[in-house]
Design a protein around this motif. Structure first.
Motif, PDB file in Angstrom:
ATOM      1  N   ASP A 101       0.910  -1.142  -0.015  1.00  0.00           N
ATOM      2  CA  ASP A 101       0.093  -0.093  -0.095  1.00  0.00           C
ATOM      3  C   ASP A 101       0.830   1.252   0.104  1.00  0.00           C
ATOM      4  O   ASP A 101       0.569   2.265  -0.669  1.00  0.00           O
ATOM      5  CB  ASP A 101      -0.973   0.078   1.266  1.00  0.00           C
ATOM      6  N   LYS A 102       2.151   1.267   0.583  1.00  0.00           N
ATOM      7  CA  LYS A 102       2.827   2.291   0.697  1.00  0.00           C
ATOM      8  C   LYS A 102       3.473   2.729  -0.690  1.00  0.00           C
ATOM      9  O   LYS A 102       3.916   3.722  -1.059  1.00  0.00           O
ATOM     10  CB  LYS A 102       3.720   2.333   1.810  1.00  0.00           C
ATOM     11  N   PHE A 103       4.227   1.792  -1.235  1.00  0.00           N
ATOM     12  CA  PHE A 103       4.852   1.874  -2.100  1.00  0.00           C
ATOM     13  C   PHE A 103       4.719   1.305  -3.740  1.00  0.00           C
ATOM     14  O   PHE A 103       5.551   1.690  -4.558  1.00  0.00           O
ATOM     15  CB  PHE A 103       6.429   0.989  -1.941  1.00  0.00           C
ATOM     16  N   LEU A 104       3.549   0.684  -3.784  1.00  0.00           N
ATOM     17  CA  LEU A 104       2.981   0.178  -5.003  1.00  0.00           C
ATOM     18  C   LEU A 104       1.711   0.961  -5.511  1.00  0.00           C
ATOM     19  O   LEU A 104       0.866   0.911  -4.801  1.00  0.00           O
ATOM     20  CB  LEU A 104       2.886  -1.366  -5.179  1.00  0.00           C
ATOM     21  N   ALA A 105       1.813   1.592  -6.777  1.00  0.00           N
ATOM     22  CA  ALA A 105       0.515   2.171  -7.129  1.00  0.00           C
ATOM     23  C   ALA A 105       0.048   1.403  -8.152  1.00  0.00           C
ATOM     24  O   ALA A 105       0.413   0.882  -9.019  1.00  0.00           O
ATOM     25  CB  ALA A 105       1.082   3.468  -7.828  1.00  0.00           C
ATOM     26  N   LYS A 106      -1.380   1.024  -7.480  1.00  0.00           N
ATOM     27  CA  LYS A 106      -2.351   0.099  -7.982  1.00  0.00           C
ATOM     28  C   LYS A 106      -1.632  -1.215  -8.912  1.00  0.00           C
ATOM     29  O   LYS A 106      -1.762  -1.325 -10.108  1.00  0.00           O
ATOM     30  CB  LYS A 106      -3.013   0.953  -9.558  1.00  0.00           C
ATOM     31  N   PRO A 107      -1.215  -1.851  -7.936  1.00  0.00           N
ATOM     32  CA  PRO A 107      -0.362  -3.161  -8.224  1.00  0.00           C
ATOM     33  C   PRO A 107      -1.438  -4.282  -8.803  1.00  0.00           C
ATOM     34  O   PRO A 107      -2.579  -4.308  -8.657  1.00  0.00           O
ATOM     35  CB  PRO A 107       0.495  -3.627  -7.075  1.00  0.00           C
ATOM     36  N   TYR A 108      -0.895  -5.051  -9.579  1.00  0.00           N
ATOM     37  CA  TYR A 108      -1.526  -6.328 -10.212  1.00  0.00           C
ATOM     38  C   TYR A 108      -1.339  -7.467  -9.242  1.00  0.00           C
ATOM     39  O   TYR A 108      -0.148  -7.843  -9.249  1.00  0.00           O
ATOM     40  CB  TYR A 108      -1.256  -6.396 -11.662  1.00  0.00           C
ATOM     41  N   GLU A 109      -2.054  -8.032  -8.734  1.00  0.00           N
ATOM     42  CA  GLU A 109      -2.092  -9.257  -7.961  1.00  0.00           C
ATOM     43  C   GLU A 109      -2.250 -10.679  -8.548  1.00  0.00           C
ATOM     44  O   GLU A 109      -3.151 -10.742  -9.223  1.00  0.00           O
ATOM     45  CB  GLU A 109      -2.865  -8.925  -6.460  1.00  0.00           C
ATOM     46  N   ILE A 110      -1.371 -11.296  -8.670  1.00  0.00           N
ATOM     47  CA  ILE A 110      -1.619 -12.810  -9.030  1.00  0.00           C
ATOM     48  C   ILE A 110      -1.514 -13.829  -7.785  1.00  0.00           C
ATOM     49  O   ILE A 110      -0.391 -13.781  -7.114  1.00  0.00           O
ATOM     50  CB  ILE A 110      -0.346 -13.151 -10.047  1.00  0.00           C
ATOM     51  N   ASN A 111      -2.716 -14.334  -7.248  1.00  0.00           N
ATOM     52  CA  ASN A 111      -2.643 -15.057  -6.139  1.00  0.00           C
ATOM     53  C   ASN A 111      -2.821 -16.470  -6.273  1.00  0.00           C
ATOM     54  O   ASN A 111      -3.769 -16.930  -6.881  1.00  0.00           O
ATOM     55  CB  ASN A 111      -3.742 -14.553  -5.143  1.00  0.00           C
ATOM     56  N   LEU A 112      -1.564 -17.324  -6.198  1.00  0.00           N
ATOM     57  CA  LEU A 112      -1.741 -18.783  -6.515  1.00  0.00           C
ATOM     58  C   LEU A 112      -1.865 -19.700  -5.086  1.00  0.00           C
ATOM     59  O   LEU A 112      -1.384 -20.747  -5.162  1.00  0.00           O
ATOM     60  CB  LEU A 112      -0.542 -19.129  -7.301  1.00  0.00           C
ATOM     61  N   MET A 113      -2.302 -19.005  -3.930  1.00  0.00           N
ATOM     62  CA  MET A 113      -2.192 -19.807  -2.797  1.00  0.00           C
ATOM     63  C   MET A 113      -3.212 -21.006  -2.905  1.00  0.00           C
ATOM     64  O   MET A 113      -2.528 -22.135  -2.399  1.00  0.00           O
ATOM     65  CB  MET A 113      -2.837 -18.823  -1.826  1.00  0.00           C
ATOM     66  N   GLU A 114      -4.309 -20.813  -3.245  1.00  0.00           N
ATOM     67  CA  GLU A 114      -5.250 -22.126  -3.620  1.00  0.00           C
ATOM     68  C   GLU A 114      -4.804 -23.178  -4.369  1.00  0.00           C
ATOM     69  O   GLU A 114      -4.736 -24.365  -4.122  1.00  0.00           O
ATOM     70  CB  GLU A 114      -6.549 -21.474  -4.200  1.00  0.00           C
ATOM     71  N   GLU A 115      -3.858 -22.628  -5.596  1.00  0.00           N
ATOM     72  CA  GLU A 115      -3.487 -23.615  -6.479  1.00  0.00           C
ATOM     73  C   GLU A 115      -2.369 -24.212  -6.073  1.00  0.00           C
ATOM     74  O   GLU A 115      -1.942 -25.757  -6.129  1.00  0.00           O
ATOM     75  CB  GLU A 115      -2.990 -22.945  -7.835  1.00  0.00           C
TER      76      GLU A 115
END
Length: 266
Positions: free
Chosen positions: A82-96
């Motif tokens: 939240d502090k350093f990344l502007a509108k970041p794209y998230e890829i969440n592979l946790m479930e996989e």
């Protein structure tokens, strides 16, 4: 510790395996070490590292690109994002990736029954190689001694050992010179040993991130794995909380565990 570009990077990394309170270095060497010694974002952004990382970032232009890679996503990573990344794209592979292929059970025991239970598991399971986790370095050594007394081949590894000794133990375990390795959470990150098909939490971890990292030592490279948790009365709330946080089920251990759940077909 003092380090500059004129010294061997390998020697510096080994020295950082010991306790270092103050590092005096040239900026280039700090960046080299940051790239070699620090890995996953959740570790990189832990309290001891984050001020260094923020200082390094301050030297970069505003249009820099920052990418975070981590097996878990705790609050410290979110705050940094939240502090350093502007509108970041998230890829969440946790479930996989995290729980796939790893079957999880728990055995409800008293503390004094744990070694006997472990002995039973050794005799009943088809273990290729196993990693057994304890919550302290002293318990690691005591348990390794007990396992050896029971007649099983066993090594141990923890953070208070010299780095050279740890490297040798890990190399020997990877080479298959012993079937069982007792360790602290030193070994939860970035350890890929294909032959490990069973992880046993002799001491149940306190949080879901540690639990994920531990059981992830089995089921590597798309193989099946088995996680067995020895649960005492005091662990019951942690067990429930970790199940809820991870959205998973840790089932009571059955009388017979089907080999097809964790043993690769020949």
């Amino acid at each position: 510790m003092v380090t500059t570009g004129g010294t061997l990077l390998k020697d510096d990394i080994l020295r950082l395996g010991q306790t270092v309170h103050i590092l005096v270095a040239t900026p280039g060497r700090v960046l080299d070490l940051a790239g070699k010694v620090m890995d996953e974002a959740d570790k990189l952004l832990s309290p001891e590292f984050q001020p260094v990382i923020e200082q390094l970032i301050s030297y970069h232009p505003l249009n820099r690109q920052i990418m975070l890679f981590s097996a878990t996503f705790p609050i410290i990573v979110k705050a940094f994002k939240d502090k350093f990344l502007a509108k970041p794209y998230e890829i969440n592979l946790m479930e996989e990736l995290t729980l796939k292929g790893v079957t999880q059970f728990y055995a409800f025991v008293e503390e004094k029954q744990k070694v006997h239970c472990l002995n039973t598991l050794f005799s009943k399971l088809q273990i290729n190689q196993s990693i057994i986790f304890c919550n302290s370095t002293s318990r690691v050594e005591l348990l390794a001694k007990k396992i050896t007394e029971l007649g099983y081949s066993c090594f141990y590894i923890h953070a208070k050992m010299l780095q050279a000794h740890r490297n040798r133990v890990f190399h020997d375990f990877r080479a298959g010179r012993t079937r069982h390795l007792v360790c602290s959470d030193l070994l939860t990150r970035g350890i890929d040993i294909q032959a490990v098909n069973v992880v046993i939490n002799f001491d149940f971890p306190k949080n879901s991130e540690t639990y994920l990292h531990r059981i992830g030592r089995s089921g590597r490279f798309g193989h099946l794995g088995l996680a067995i948790n020895l649960i005492t009365y005091d662990d019951r709330f942690n067990l429930y909380r970790i199940e809820q946080e991870l959205g998973t089920e840790i089932a009571p251990i059955p009388p017979v565990i089907e080999p097809s759940l964790y043993v690769a077909l020949q």
